[in-house]
Enzyme design. Structure first.
Site, PDB file in Angstrom:
ATOM      1  N   GLU A  63      -2.890   7.673  -4.137  1.00 49.87           N
ATOM      2  CA  GLU A  63      -3.404   7.021  -5.327  1.00 49.87           C
ATOM      3  C   GLU A  63      -4.776   7.556  -5.733  1.00 49.87           C
ATOM      4  O   GLU A  63      -5.599   7.768  -4.852  1.00 49.87           O
ATOM      5  CB  GLU A  63      -3.535   5.527  -4.983  1.00 49.87           C
ATOM      6  CG  GLU A  63      -3.181   4.628  -6.103  1.00 49.87           C
ATOM      7  CD  GLU A  63      -3.023   3.197  -5.620  1.00 49.87           C
ATOM      8  OE1 GLU A  63      -2.110   2.932  -4.815  1.00 49.87           O
ATOM      9  OE2 GLU A  63      -3.826   2.385  -6.035  1.00 49.87           O
ATOM     10  N   HIS A 122      -1.111   0.008  -9.997  1.00 51.72           N
ATOM     11  CA  HIS A 122      -1.769  -0.873  -9.012  1.00 51.72           C
ATOM     12  C   HIS A 122      -2.355  -2.122  -9.698  1.00 51.72           C
ATOM     13  O   HIS A 122      -3.575  -2.303  -9.748  1.00 51.72           O
ATOM     14  CB  HIS A 122      -2.854  -0.117  -8.238  1.00 51.72           C
ATOM     15  CG  HIS A 122      -3.256  -0.788  -6.952  1.00 51.72           C
ATOM     16  ND1 HIS A 122      -3.684  -0.090  -5.838  1.00 51.72           N
ATOM     17  CD2 HIS A 122      -3.300  -2.101  -6.601  1.00 51.72           C
ATOM     18  CE1 HIS A 122      -3.961  -0.956  -4.868  1.00 51.72           C
ATOM     19  NE2 HIS A 122      -3.743  -2.182  -5.312  1.00 51.72           N
ATOM     20  N   ARG A 174       0.852  -1.178   0.000  1.00 50.86           N
ATOM     21  CA  ARG A 174       0.000   0.000   0.000  1.00 50.86           C
ATOM     22  C   ARG A 174       0.894   1.237   0.000  1.00 50.86           C
ATOM     23  O   ARG A 174       1.903   1.291   0.723  1.00 50.86           O
ATOM     24  CB  ARG A 174      -0.908   0.035   1.240  1.00 50.86           C
ATOM     25  CG  ARG A 174      -2.078  -0.939   1.197  1.00 50.86           C
ATOM     26  CD  ARG A 174      -3.130  -0.542   0.153  1.00 50.86           C
ATOM     27  NE  ARG A 174      -4.286  -1.408   0.152  1.00 50.86           N
ATOM     28  CZ  ARG A 174      -4.475  -2.429  -0.689  1.00 50.86           C
ATOM     29  NH1 ARG A 174      -3.568  -2.710  -1.592  1.00 50.86           N
ATOM     30  NH2 ARG A 174      -5.583  -3.141  -0.633  1.00 50.86           N
TER      31      ARG A 174
HETATM   32  C1  DGY Z   1      -5.689  -6.032  -2.883  1.00 49.25           C
HETATM   33  O1  DGY Z   1      -6.302  -7.068  -3.110  1.00 49.25           O
HETATM   34  O2  DGY Z   1      -5.530  -5.588  -1.752  1.00 49.25           O
HETATM   35  C2  DGY Z   1      -5.161  -5.308  -4.073  1.00 49.25           C
HETATM   36  O3  DGY Z   1      -4.358  -4.242  -3.717  1.00 49.25           O
HETATM   37  C3  DGY Z   1      -6.278  -4.844  -4.962  1.00 49.25           C
HETATM   38  O4  DGY Z   1      -7.107  -4.037  -4.289  1.00 49.25           O
END
Ligand code: DGY
Length: 319
Positions: free
Chosen positions: A267, A285, A238
Site C-alpha cells: 500500500e 483503505h 491488512r
Molecule cells: C485501522 O484503524 O487500523 C485502520 O486500518 C486505519 O488505519
C-alpha cells in the site's frame, strides 16, 4: 508551568485536536503526507507524546531516536506499524483506537461481499459505458448470499460484527481464530473450524486478523488452491496477510471467483493485474473512513494521552 508537548504526525479531526489542545501544546505536522522516519524523529524532538497513524513506520531505530517521547497514541486499531515490544522495553506505552471503528469496518467488509457477489461495481462501469441494452434473463448474473457459507478468519471485534451482519443476509458462519470461542460465548451462531476446513468450506472468506509474523502471507498460492472455485476472498484487515502476486494468479487461473480488497500488500501500490481484473473490487483503505468514526478515533487518541499524563494507565494500551 510549561505544558506537555504533543506531536501529531498527520492532520486528524478537530474533535480530538481540540481536546488535546485544552491540555497540551499540540504541534501537527504541516505536511499532510506520510512522513519519513527521519522526519518523524526530527519533528518529535522535544515532544513528550506522539500521535501516529497506521502508515507511520515506527521501528526500533525510530523508537531509539524518539528520546523525549513517553507515549505513542496510534490513530488506528491496528498497530503493526509500530515495534510495540521494543517500545515496551524502552518504557514507551503504545495505545490504539479499538471499538469505535468496528461497525464501520464491518460495513465495508459487507459492502465488498455484496459488490463482488452481485457484480455491483462492474455493473456501474457497464452502465456508464453505455453497455446496458435492456433486461436479459441470462445477463450479468452474480450469486446470491442466502445459505452461503461465510468463513471468518480472525473472530475478534470486527470479525464478530461482520458475522452478525452476515447472519441477517442468510449466511452460515464458520470461523478460524487462534482462540476457539464456543457459540455461547459469541452469542450468535458460528462454528469454529480448522484453517483447512475454513478454506475448503467457505463460499466467501473475510479476513479480520491482525498483521503479525504468524499471519503475514497467511493466504498464498497454496491456500487459494484449496479454496472453492466459486469462492471470494475479502480483505479489510491488512494487505500483507495475502501474498498479492498469488492472489492475482489464483484469480487468473480461476481457482477462486473474485476478491474484494480494502488493503494491499504494498500500500498504496496496487498490483497492476488486480486493476485489470473485472472480478475484483478495489477500495482505498476506507474501513474506518466515516466522519463520525474518524472523529471518535481522534477523541480516543486524546483520552489515552490525557489519562497517561495524568498518571493513569491509558485505557487502550497494547504493549
Ligand atoms: C485501522 O484503524 O487500523 C485502520 O486500518 C486505519 O488505519
Amino acid at each position: 508551568m510549561e505544558r506537555t508537548r504533543i506531536f501529531v504526525t498527520r492532520r486528524i479531526p478537530e474533535a480530538g485536536l481540540t481536546k488535546l489542545q485544552k491540555v497540551f501544546d499540540v504541534e501537527v505536522s504541516p505536511f499532510d503526507r506520510n512522513l519519513t522516519p527521519a522526519e518523524i524523529g526530527e519533528m518529535a524532538a522535544g515532544a513528550q507524546g506522539m500521535v501516529s497513524i497506521a502508515t507511520d513506520t515506527i521501528d526500533r531505530e525510530l523508537v531509539d531516536g524518539l528520546t523525549d517521547i513517553k507515549i505513542i497514541a496510534n490513530y488506528a486499531v491496528g498497530f503493526d506499524n509500530i515495534d510495540i515490544e521494543y517500545a515496551r522495553q524502552k518504557g514507551i506505552p503504545v495505545t490504539n483506537t479499538p471499538d469505535v471503528l468496528t461497525q464501520a469496518t464491518a460495513d465495508i467488509a459487507m459492502a465488498l461481499i455484496l459488490c463482488v457477489a452481485r457484480r455491483i461495481v462492474e455493473g456501474d462501469r457497464l452502465v456508464r459505458k453505455g453497455g446496458f441494452k435492456g433486461f436479459y434473463p441470462m445477463f450479468f448474473l452474480g450469486v446470491e448470499l442466502e445459505n452461503k457459507t461465510l468463513g471468518i478468519y480472525g473472530m475478534g471485534r470486527i470479525g464478530q460484527a461482520v458475522a452478525k451482519k452476515a447472519l441477517n443476509f442468510g449466511f452460515k458462519i464458520i470461523y478460524h481464530d487462534k482462540i476457539s470461542h464456543d457459540g455461547a460465548s459469541l452469542g450468535f451462531s458460528a462454528r469454529y473450524v480448522s484453517f483447512e476446513e475454513l478454506l475448503r468450506e467457505s463460499d466467501f472468506i473475510s479476513i479480520h486478523a491482525p498483521l503479525t509474523p504468524e499471519t503475514h502471507h497467511r493466504f498464498t498460492k497454496e491456500e487459494f488452491k484449496k479454496m472453492k472455485n466459486g469462492a471470494y476472498c475479502i480483505n479489510t484487515a491488512r494487505g500483507p496477510l495475502i501474498r498479492e502476486e498469488d492472489l492475482v494468479g489464483a484469480l487468473k487461473e480461476g481457482w477462486i471467483a473474485g476478491a474484494g480488497l480494502d488493503v494491499y500488500e504494498f500500500e498504496p501500490k496496487v498490483h497492476p493485474d488486480l486493476i485489470a481484473l473485472d472480478n475484483v473490487v478495489l477500495l482505498p483503505h476506507i474501513g474506518s473512513a466515516a466522519i463520525e468514526v474518524r472523529e471518535r478515533m481522534s477523541v480516543v487518541v486524546a483520552d489515552n494521552l490525557i489519562a497517561f499524563f495524568r498518571g493513569e494507565s491509558p485505557p487502550n494500551k497494547v504493549n
